[in-house]
Design a protein around this motif. Structure first.
Motif, PDB file in Angstrom:
ATOM      1  N   GLU A 393      10.404   4.363 -11.335  1.00  0.00           N
ATOM      2  CA  GLU A 393       9.618   4.095 -10.129  1.00  0.00           C
ATOM      3  C   GLU A 393       8.464   3.153 -10.429  1.00  0.00           C
ATOM      4  OE1 GLU A 393       8.398   7.172  -7.508  1.00  0.00           O
ATOM      5  OE2 GLU A 393      10.165   8.408  -7.891  1.00  0.00           O
ATOM      6  N   ALA A 394       7.886   3.280 -11.623  1.00  0.00           N
ATOM      7  CA  ALA A 394       6.792   2.393 -12.006  1.00  0.00           C
ATOM      8  C   ALA A 394       7.264   0.952 -12.108  1.00  0.00           C
ATOM      9  CB  ALA A 394       6.190   2.847 -13.335  1.00  0.00           C
ATOM     10  N   VAL A 395       8.486   0.745 -12.605  1.00  0.00           N
ATOM     11  CA  VAL A 395       9.051  -0.602 -12.663  1.00  0.00           C
ATOM     12  C   VAL A 395       9.270  -1.134 -11.248  1.00  0.00           C
ATOM     13  CG1 VAL A 395      11.051  -1.983 -13.340  1.00  0.00           C
ATOM     14  CG2 VAL A 395      10.126  -0.292 -14.918  1.00  0.00           C
ATOM     15  N   LEU A 396       9.825  -0.284 -10.386  1.00  0.00           N
ATOM     16  CA  LEU A 396      10.099  -0.700  -9.011  1.00  0.00           C
ATOM     17  C   LEU A 396       8.825  -1.027  -8.254  1.00  0.00           C
ATOM     18  CD1 LEU A 396      12.852   1.930  -8.236  1.00  0.00           C
ATOM     19  CD2 LEU A 396      13.191  -0.537  -8.256  1.00  0.00           C
ATOM     20  N   SER A 397       7.770  -0.276  -8.497  1.00  0.00           N
ATOM     21  CA  SER A 397       6.518  -0.538  -7.789  1.00  0.00           C
ATOM     22  C   SER A 397       5.903  -1.857  -8.215  1.00  0.00           C
ATOM     23  CB  SER A 397       5.522   0.601  -8.038  1.00  0.00           C
ATOM     24  OG  SER A 397       5.087   0.602  -9.378  1.00  0.00           O
ATOM     25  N   LEU A 413      19.272   3.410  -7.917  1.00  0.00           N
ATOM     26  CA  LEU A 413      18.241   3.697  -6.932  1.00  0.00           C
ATOM     27  C   LEU A 413      18.150   2.578  -5.908  1.00  0.00           C
ATOM     28  CD1 LEU A 413      15.451   4.891  -9.391  1.00  0.00           C
ATOM     29  CD2 LEU A 413      16.749   6.346  -7.843  1.00  0.00           C
ATOM     30  N   ASN A 414      17.808   2.923  -4.670  1.00  0.00           N
ATOM     31  CA  ASN A 414      17.599   1.925  -3.642  1.00  0.00           C
ATOM     32  C   ASN A 414      16.209   1.330  -3.809  1.00  0.00           C
ATOM     33  OD1 ASN A 414      16.424   1.209  -0.816  1.00  0.00           O
ATOM     34  ND2 ASN A 414      18.638   1.083  -0.581  1.00  0.00           N
ATOM     35  N   LEU A 415      16.142   0.044  -4.080  1.00  0.00           N
ATOM     36  CA  LEU A 415      14.877  -0.599  -4.433  1.00  0.00           C
ATOM     37  C   LEU A 415      13.835  -0.462  -3.335  1.00  0.00           C
ATOM     38  CD1 LEU A 415      13.196  -2.340  -6.309  1.00  0.00           C
ATOM     39  CD2 LEU A 415      14.270  -4.355  -5.308  1.00  0.00           C
ATOM     40  N   GLU A 416      14.174  -0.803  -2.096  1.00  0.00           N
ATOM     41  CA  GLU A 416      13.185  -0.780  -1.018  1.00  0.00           C
ATOM     42  C   GLU A 416      12.707   0.635  -0.708  1.00  0.00           C
ATOM     43  OE1 GLU A 416      14.334  -2.934   2.445  1.00  0.00           O
ATOM     44  OE2 GLU A 416      14.167  -4.881   1.448  1.00  0.00           O
ATOM     45  N   GLU A 419      10.396   1.706  -3.419  1.00  0.00           N
ATOM     46  CA  GLU A 419       9.133   0.984  -3.317  1.00  0.00           C
ATOM     47  C   GLU A 419       8.264   1.583  -2.223  1.00  0.00           C
ATOM     48  OE1 GLU A 419       8.113  -3.579  -3.747  1.00  0.00           O
ATOM     49  OE2 GLU A 419       8.965  -3.183  -1.753  1.00  0.00           O
ATOM     50  N   LYS A 420       8.881   1.910  -1.094  1.00  0.00           N
ATOM     51  CA  LYS A 420       8.134   2.519   0.007  1.00  0.00           C
ATOM     52  C   LYS A 420       7.564   3.872  -0.401  1.00  0.00           C
ATOM     53  CE  LYS A 420       8.571   4.082   4.795  1.00  0.00           C
ATOM     54  NZ  LYS A 420       9.468   4.217   5.980  1.00  0.00           N
ATOM     55  N   GLU A 421       8.367   4.675  -1.076  1.00  0.00           N
ATOM     56  CA  GLU A 421       7.910   5.992  -1.505  1.00  0.00           C
ATOM     57  C   GLU A 421       6.747   5.877  -2.492  1.00  0.00           C
ATOM     58  OE1 GLU A 421      11.297   7.974  -3.090  1.00  0.00           O
ATOM     59  OE2 GLU A 421      12.331   8.146  -1.152  1.00  0.00           O
ATOM     60  N   THR A 422       6.830   4.893  -3.388  1.00  0.00           N
ATOM     61  CA  THR A 422       5.773   4.697  -4.382  1.00  0.00           C
ATOM     62  C   THR A 422       4.469   4.289  -3.703  1.00  0.00           C
ATOM     63  OG1 THR A 422       7.415   4.028  -6.024  1.00  0.00           O
ATOM     64  CG2 THR A 422       5.131   3.451  -6.482  1.00  0.00           C
ATOM     65  N   ILE A 423       4.565   3.392  -2.702  1.00  0.00           N
ATOM     66  CA  ILE A 423       3.369   2.970  -1.969  1.00  0.00           C
ATOM     67  C   ILE A 423       2.766   4.144  -1.205  1.00  0.00           C
ATOM     68  CG2 ILE A 423       2.524   1.502  -0.091  1.00  0.00           C
ATOM     69  CD1 ILE A 423       4.618  -0.565  -0.934  1.00  0.00           C
ATOM     70  N   MET A 424       3.634   4.961  -0.575  1.00  0.00           N
ATOM     71  CA  MET A 424       3.147   6.124   0.175  1.00  0.00           C
ATOM     72  C   MET A 424       2.420   7.106  -0.744  1.00  0.00           C
ATOM     73  SD  MET A 424       6.389   6.766   2.760  1.00  0.00           S
ATOM     74  CE  MET A 424       5.702   8.279   3.434  1.00  0.00           C
ATOM     75  N   LYS A 425       2.942   7.281  -1.952  1.00  0.00           N
ATOM     76  CA  LYS A 425       2.298   8.202  -2.894  1.00  0.00           C
ATOM     77  C   LYS A 425       0.927   7.672  -3.320  1.00  0.00           C
ATOM     78  CE  LYS A 425       3.012  10.925  -7.043  1.00  0.00           C
ATOM     79  NZ  LYS A 425       1.579  10.951  -7.282  1.00  0.00           N
ATOM     80  N   LYS A 454       5.439  -4.403   6.287  1.00  0.00           N
ATOM     81  CA  LYS A 454       6.897  -4.400   6.150  1.00  0.00           C
ATOM     82  C   LYS A 454       7.477  -3.009   6.353  1.00  0.00           C
ATOM     83  CE  LYS A 454      10.520  -5.227   2.688  1.00  0.00           C
ATOM     84  NZ  LYS A 454      10.794  -5.682   1.306  1.00  0.00           N
ATOM     85  N   TYR A 455       6.806  -1.987   5.786  1.00  0.00           N
ATOM     86  CA  TYR A 455       7.335  -0.620   5.860  1.00  0.00           C
ATOM     87  C   TYR A 455       6.672   0.208   6.952  1.00  0.00           C
ATOM     88  CZ  TYR A 455       9.338  -1.800   1.305  1.00  0.00           C
ATOM     89  OH  TYR A 455      10.054  -2.395   0.283  1.00  0.00           O
TER      90      TYR A 455
END
Length: 461
Positions: A393-397, A413-416, A419-425, A454-455
């Motif tokens: 997740e850290a790489v994806l973020s 894993l689904n990239l977008e 990424e959305k989950e990481t931003i929300m966290k 975007k999200y």
């Protein structure tokens, strides 16, 4: 009694032979002279020479053919004897041909005495340390040198550090190459820190971010009134590095016009500030770095061949992280501890599956990308242990999809969505502090706002 190095001075001009003999005798060397090819080769055949200072021309034919032929013959009788060419500034191309034929380095007439003596000293030191008795271990290297900023025990890294140890004590210019993110600046710092110049300045210059119009002012300084906005005198980077080392990063990005100006300074170790005709002499060790193939650039006429030979006296190649995977565990631990000190994170270890995932990753951004991933994961997650999920997740973020050498859970894993989950966290952890949210995600605030839009997270934040 210490060995007294024996140097052959080979030049058809008696005034030059006399001048060089006086200089080298005073410096403590034993000297012999030769005025023509036969006399020179007679001295070479007698052996016992430690170094040769060689002119390229010995007749009215100024093509340098005699000099090239002499170099080839010298290489047969004295293969390990360094040859320093001496030639006029306008014949630098000829000197480059001489280096291709086996010469060690070249200087130009009229020469700078200190530069010549430094070149001779470097050549003799490198010759003496060319064949170490045995390869040192990392533990032995750390006991004798300060390599605290370079992590790893991989054989390639130990070999690199051993070479740094052998060349650090010289003034020879160094070219560091390797992919982006491999740690070229750290190697440059290690060279300086283990040299006699360690208590003097270490000046870093990013040539990739310097425009051609600012090159002279930045590197050589300027006088008040030299151009619009020059409201006061200013020292250049070379003057600031006097007595120490200068690190020219991304030298492959330098335009051809600036390359010519740089070549002259590297050769003479002197320059004039912009708007002034007073010559300033400096004593600077040159360390350059690039992730580009300069030989290919020379072929494409994008980089000067004479400049390449001037900066490439010693070449250090840093291996990519994928070729030293055994160091990843130690690097990950080091970056975790570093993150704890910088950000107050409580994470202490990486899990077994996390280490396995790290070792399976391709790391196109090398050590820099690994460090950013570890630090980002340490900031985003509060757990005591980082596993594969947190690291991926850290790489994806950071805006990248993991590039594993074997398919696995992380690669599906689904990239977008991730990424959305990481931003929300991150938003949940830091609320309205958008600067901190952007920092832990490794993106700019402008990029963060675009991703919020975007999200559809803007209203929620």
């Amino acid at each position: 009694m210490a060995h007294k190095f024996k140097i052959l001075i080979a030049d058809d001009d008696q005034a030059i032979r006399t001048s060089l003999k006086f200089l080298l005798d005073r410096a403590g060397y034993e000297t012999v002279t030769g005025s023509g090819p036969e006399e020179i080769m007679s001295a070479v055949r007698k052996s016992g020479l430690d170094l040769i200072v060689l002119d390229m021309n010995y007749s009215y034919d100024n093509t340098g053919r005699e000099g090239i032929e002499l170099i080839r013959k010298i290489r047969i009788f004295c293969p390990d004897c360094p040859v320093i060419l001496i030639t006029a500034w306008g014949s630098v191309e000829l000197a480059v041909r001489g280096i291709k034929a086996g010469a060690y380095d070249f200087i130009t007439k009229p020469w700078n005495n200190r530069v010549l003596l430094d070149t001779i000293e470097a050549a003799l030191k490198l010759k003496a340390g060319a064949e170490p008795d045995e390869e040192l271990t990392r533990q032995e290297l750390d006991a004798a040198y300060d390599f605290s900023n370079i992590i790893g025990k991989d054989r390639q890294i130990v070999k690199l550090l051993s070479r740094i140890a052998r060349i650090a004590d010289t003034n020879a210019p160094v070219l560091i190459t390797g992919e982006s993110g491999t740690g070229k600046e750290l190697v440059a710092e290690a060279i300086h820190r283990n040299s006699p110049r360690k208590n003097k300045a270490f000046v870093k210059v990013n040539l990739g971010g310097m425009s051609a119009s600012l090159f002279e002012s930045e590197m050589f300084g300027h006088k008040k009134g030299a151009f619009t906005d020059a409201y006061s005198d200013r020292k250049g980077r070379f003057e600031a590095a006097d007595g120490g080392s200068i690190f020219l990063d991304e030298i492959g990005e330098l335009d051809l016009q600036s390359q010519v100006k740089l070549l002259r300074v590297l050769q003479e170790q002197s320059f004039e500030r912009l708007g002034d005709n007073t010559t300033i002499n400096v004593d600077v060790r040159i360390i350059c770095a690039t992730n580009r193939n300069l030989a290919d650039m020379v072929s494409d006429r994008l980089f000067r061949e004479d400049l390449l030979y001037r900066i490439n006296l010693i070449h250090l190649l840093i291996p990519p992280l994928r070729d030293r995977r055994s160091d990843i565990t130690e690097l990950a631990g080091f970056f975790l501890r570093s993150a704890g000190e910088k950000y107050g994170t409580g994470i202490r270890t990486v899990s077994e599956d996390g280490i396995k995932w790290l070792k399976n990753n391709e790391w196109p951004g090398n050590v820099r990308e690994l460090r950013n991933t570890i630090e980002r994961a340490a900031l985003i997650f509060n757990s005591q242990v980082l596993g594969m999920e947190e690291l991926s997740e850290a790489v994806l973020s950071g805006g990248k999809e993991p590039k594993n050498i074997r398919p696995g859970k992380a690669s599906s894993l689904n990239l977008e969505q991730k990424e959305k989950e990481t931003i929300m966290k991150a938003l949940a952890d830091y609320g309205d502090n958008m600067s901190m949210v952007a920092k832990v995600l490794g993106i700019s605030r402008a990029t963060l706002y675009r991703k919020l839009k975007k999200y559809n997270l803007k209203d929620e934040s």
